[in-house]
Design an enzyme around this catalytic site. Structure first.
Site, PDB file in Angstrom:
ATOM      1  N   LYS A  75       0.849  -1.194   0.000  1.00 11.35           N
ATOM      2  CA  LYS A  75       0.000   0.000   0.000  1.00 11.35           C
ATOM      3  C   LYS A  75       0.890   1.252   0.000  1.00 11.35           C
ATOM      4  O   LYS A  75       1.996   1.235   0.563  1.00 11.35           O
ATOM      5  CB  LYS A  75      -0.869  -0.038   1.263  1.00 11.35           C
ATOM      6  CG  LYS A  75      -1.950   1.027   1.351  1.00 11.35           C
ATOM      7  CD  LYS A  75      -2.793   0.780   2.608  1.00 11.35           C
ATOM      8  CE  LYS A  75      -3.898   1.799   2.760  1.00 11.35           C
ATOM      9  NZ  LYS A  75      -4.715   1.549   3.981  1.00 11.35           N
ATOM     10  N   SER A 150      -9.752   1.540   2.985  1.00  9.68           N
ATOM     11  CA  SER A 150      -8.843   2.313   2.176  1.00  9.68           C
ATOM     12  C   SER A 150      -7.817   1.468   1.417  1.00  9.68           C
ATOM     13  O   SER A 150      -7.248   1.943   0.428  1.00  9.68           O
ATOM     14  CB  SER A 150      -8.120   3.344   3.037  1.00  9.68           C
ATOM     15  OG  SER A 150      -7.276   2.726   3.975  1.00  9.68           O
ATOM     16  N   SER A 174      -9.880  -0.869   7.195  1.00  3.92           N
ATOM     17  CA  SER A 174      -9.262  -0.626   5.893  1.00  3.92           C
ATOM     18  C   SER A 174      -8.571  -1.819   5.243  1.00  3.92           C
ATOM     19  O   SER A 174      -8.205  -1.761   4.073  1.00  3.92           O
ATOM     20  CB  SER A 174      -8.255   0.531   5.988  1.00  3.92           C
ATOM     21  OG  SER A 174      -8.945   1.758   5.957  1.00  3.92           O
TER      22      SER A 174
END
Lengths: 332, 95
Positions: A75, A150, A174
């Site tokens: 990420k 996210s 997330s």
């Protein structure tokens, strides 16, 4: 059920070389990423360089480490030395970390193959990737839908077969929510087991780094590799976990608590899947206990107070005075 | 209910502009947010369970050791090398 183990078997028996495997995943990215938008940065050169190193080790007859040669994604809020890390925010565009996050250092030591950095809601604040400056990530299972957030890019990279596993971060869902949206396994580890050093902070007392995978077994393998004590993270209490060894242990006599309030108003499909899972555990000999948890309606307000207060404090440094790009003041 | 003055004060320290015509909506929105957070007041604190530090976590302290750190030019790399080895900080206060 482990894709990691299956691929390592192919590598060790020389049915496929690590360079070929990496190229296959890079091809998938080339083909799909324009539509899906899972990756905001592809690190093909670094990936192939590591793959060549793995092939040399296999040729020399070395035994593979647990994640060696496995193509994966990180990420974009996890610091990677010399590779741009932006949290998908304009404020951090052009920021090249001068150090590696501990999780990336660990994965690097294992010769895991980094394919690129994945899309996310700006500074991890969101549940759909719609707030990323790079645009939304679509769900590879159905492009009329988002991949969630996210860590939406991490989930989409795995669901779209553009990575074997993705590393994401979870503050208030997330990792788990995008994994669920994409039909995958997402694990938010127990606080303190995985080092947060080098994770760009959102809400420090809630943030954790964890894997998104296609199977529970792969999640366990990665969790065991990432969990360790790290003196660079003062909240680290962990020692190496041994989850994978215990995966086939019996659940006979184990008590599983079911909070009744969580079943109020949930989607019918989700409810029936949950009930199916409860049945599986019950049949395996676990004791299912239903109970009520009064005060649950205070949980979200508490979460928002903690998350917003810590985010205000953590993100104060991006005021453009000495860090981050200064934006023209916004009118609200 | 949050007041107009409180919103203007928050806007000032956050360096945000607030238009006059936006004020009524802002008062309503921010009051709603505060009411939402007030839901925690409804939770009873009368309990036998000690909710303070339920996971029994102790503070972690490190030895006060001097260890090698990053090079100054590396640290300043993201600020176009800085100036004379330091961060060049933008002026943020008037006067």
């Amino acid at each position: 059920m482990s894709k990691i183990k299956d691929l390592q078997r192919l590598l060790e028996t020389k049915e496929i070389s690590c360079v070929e495997l990496t190229e296959k995943y890079l091809d998938n990215i080339e083909r799909l990423n324009k539509t899906i938008n899972a990756y905001v940065r592809v690190t093909a050169e670094e990936a192939l360089e590591t793959a060549r190193k793995v092939d040399e080790r296999i040729a020399a007859g070395e035994k593979l480490m647990p994640l060696e040669g496995i193509p994966m994604s990180l990420k974009d809020n996890i610091s990677t030395k010399g590779i741009e890390t932006t949290c998908c925010s304009r404020m951090l565009q052009g920021y090249y970390p001068i150090y590696d996050a501990t999780v990336w250092e660990t994965l690097k030591k294992q010769n895991a193959i980094l394919l690129g950095k994945t899309n996310m809601d700006e500074f991890a604040m969101g549940s759909s990737c719609e707030t990323s400056i790079y645009g939304v990530t679509l769900n590879p299972n159905n492009t009329d839908h988002v991949a969630g957030g996210s860590s939406g890019g991490a989930a989409a990279s795995v669901a779209g077969n553009m990575a074997v596993f993705g590393i994401g971060s979870d503050t208030g869902g997330s990792i788990r929510q995008p994994a669920s949206f994409c039909g995958l396994v997402g694990l938010k580890p127990t606080y303190g087991t995985v080092s947060r050093y080098g994770l760009i902070a959102y809400a420090s007392s809630l943030d954790q780094i964890g894997p998104i995978t296609g199977s529970v077994e792969d999640a366990a393998i990665i969790y065991d590799c990432l969990s360790s004590y790290d003196p660079k993270d003062s909240t680290s209490v962990g020692s190496r976990t041994t989850t994978h060894d215990k995966l086939n242990n019996s659940v006979k006599g184990m008590k599983i608590g079911i909070i009744d309030e969580f079943f109020d108003g949930i989607n019918r499909d989700v409810k029936s899947s949950l009930e199916e899972a409860i049945k599986v555990y019950e049949d395996a000999g676990a004791q299912i206990l239903h109970f009520k948890m009064p005060g649950l309606n205070a949980v979200l307000p508490v979460y928002f107070i903690i998350a917003c207060a810590e985010a205000s404090s953590n993100l104060g440094r991006y005021d453009g005075i000495d860090t981050a790009i200064r934006q023209i003041p916004t009118r609200i | 209910m949050i007041t107009r003055e409180e919103i203007l004060h928050i806007a000032k320290i956050a360096k945000l502009y607030v238009k006059d015509e936006e004020m009524d909506q802002l008062i309503q929105d921010m009051s709603k947010i505060i009411d939402y957070a007030d839901a925690i007041k409804a939770v009873s604190r009368d309990s036998d369970v000690d909710f303070d530090n339920i996971n029994n976590i102790a503070n972690a302290f490190n030895e006060d050791l001097v260890i090698p750190s990053y090079r100054r030019d590396e640290i300043l790399m993201n600020r176009e090398g800085g100036e004379n080895g330091y961060f060049l900080v933008r002026k943020s206060q008037r006067g």
